[in-house]
Design an enzyme around this catalytic site. Sequence first.
Site, short mmCIF file in Angstrom:
data_model
loop_
_atom_site.label_atom_id
_atom_site.label_comp_id
_atom_site.label_asym_id
_atom_site.label_seq_id
_atom_site.Cartn_x
_atom_site.Cartn_y
_atom_site.Cartn_z
N CYS A 1 5.20 1.81 -8.36
CA CYS A 1 4.69 0.48 -7.27
C CYS A 1 3.74 -0.50 -7.67
CB CYS A 1 4.82 1.10 -5.77
SG CYS A 1 4.15 -0.32 -4.60
N SER B 1 4.73 -0.14 0.85
CA SER B 1 5.51 -0.52 -0.22
C SER B 1 5.83 0.63 -1.14
CB SER B 1 4.84 -1.73 -0.92
OG SER B 1 3.66 -1.17 -1.55
N LYS C 1 -8.10 3.07 3.39
CA LYS C 1 -7.01 2.85 4.33
C LYS C 1 -6.66 4.12 5.08
CE LYS C 1 -5.13 -0.18 1.10
NZ LYS C 1 -3.97 -0.63 0.40
N THR D 1 0.91 -1.28 0.03
CA THR D 1 -0.09 0.00 -0.11
C THR D 1 0.90 1.03 -0.02
OG1 THR D 1 -2.05 0.85 0.93
CG2 THR D 1 -0.34 0.40 2.65
N GLY E 1 -3.99 6.88 8.79
CA GLY E 1 -3.76 6.05 7.72
C GLY E 1 -2.83 4.80 8.03
#
Length: 186
Positions: A174, A140, A48, A16, A61
Amino acid sequence: MDESRASHGLIQWHGTTIIGVKKNGRTVIAGDGQVSMGNTVMKPNARKVRRIGEGGKVIAGFAGATADAFTLFERLEKKLEQHRGQLMRAAVELAKDWRTDKYLRNLEALMIVADAETMLILTGNGDVLEPEGGIAAIGSGGNYALSAARALTDYEDDAEKIARRAMQVAAEVCVFTNDRVTVETI
């Protein structure tokens, strides 16, 4: 995937990107919506980032395991109630519990939390960190978003525009980050 999880045959939910930007009296936390398991996108539109605490005066978050993050949201809300909405105090107390409690110690998540005055990164190691320069990122794609936001901060005065563009950059680079962004502002 770390060796202990791999050796036990557990599947790891991965990835995420969450970014927090504090600039010119505004604080924004933004996060993507992708939930991945291995190389498979399980859900493209997870939330999130959310408001917590009395009157939604705190935004938070998370990156990491979803169930763990919900547990941490609940615990932080309780700490905010106990400490009359004082985010720093609530965060320090949560971090103490997170590090010492046998159950909480196993939770795999990171959080960025903010109110009108303060932005913090919370970790399971007991860390309560105030980011330098008013920019924090986790997950990530966190390093991509952090780099983009730092580059933009000299040219852009709007915290939300910086956060949205940084999330766009992270989503382009990503594979565990998508462009379905949730943004909350204080």
